[in-house]
Write an enzyme that holds these catalytic residues in place. Structure first.
Site: not given
Ligand code: IMP
Ligand code: MG
Length: 174
Positions: A42, A97-98, A101, A150, A157, A163
């Site tokens: 990611g 990082e993407d 969470d 989400f 993804d 992506r």
């Protein structure tokens, strides 16, 4: 089931913000080298775009992790699928990082990387969902705080799809 993608952040929004973070990092690390550690898969799109906008010398490395499945998942212990190629000793590390969470992956990863003797370790994430946090993680550079939905695109993804979208979208099922 067919899903639909609703745009949350346009390509222009994301590009503009990445430029701002690049400028900030370039100022914060003036006179130093930075070592970007990309968390695959990611983080890869974000890292490439960000690296191009940093004006101090940059080196890059990659690692891939996966959460242990089943009952141990909530422990936040992650398995290293691909480790870094280079040692971290003496380096100014920024983990890329993407999305943050629950914070479980990053909390584990930052401890692990911190134990390898870097000069310092910071965390840079494109997206942050603060409402979802279970484990406290200090985020040094954040692209956008987003609601608990989400999202896909820019490296993120859904079932390995989307992506490559050049924007961030919310996945809708209807
Ligand atoms: P956590 O912070 O340990 O819960 O894990 C974060 C990881 O979960 C991220 O690196 C993503 O791979 C994945 N993830 C969390 N939220 C999303 C989302 O909205 N879209 C796609 N992947 C997500
Ligand atoms: Mg990830």
């Amino acid at each position: 089931m067919a899903e639909r993608i609703e745009v949350l952040l346009t390509e222009q929004d994301v590009d503009k913000r990445i430029q701002e973070i690049g400028d900030q990092i370039s100022r914060d690390y003036a006179g130093k080298n930075v070592h970007l550690v990309c968390v695959l898969k990611g983080g890869s799109f974000f890292m490439c775009e960000l690296a191009k906008r940093i004006t101090v010398p940059v080196s890059i490395d990659f690692m891939s992790v996966s959460s242990y499945g089943g009952n141990t998942k909530s422990s936040g212990v992650v398995r290293i699928v691909k480790d870094l190629d280079e040692p971290l000793a003496g380096k100014h590390v920024i983990v890329i990082e993407d999305i943050v969470d629950s914070g479980r992956t990053l909390s584990y990863l930052l401890d692990m990387l911190g134990s390898r003797g870097p000069e310092d370790v910071r965390l840079c994430t494109l997206l942050d969902k603060p409402e979802r946090r279970v484990v406290d993680v200090k985020v040094d550079y954040t692209g956008f705080e987003i609601p608990d939905e989400f999202v896909v695109g820019y490296g993120l993804d859904y079932d390995q799809k989307y992506r490559n979208l050049p924007y961030i979208g919310v996945v809708k099922f209807d």
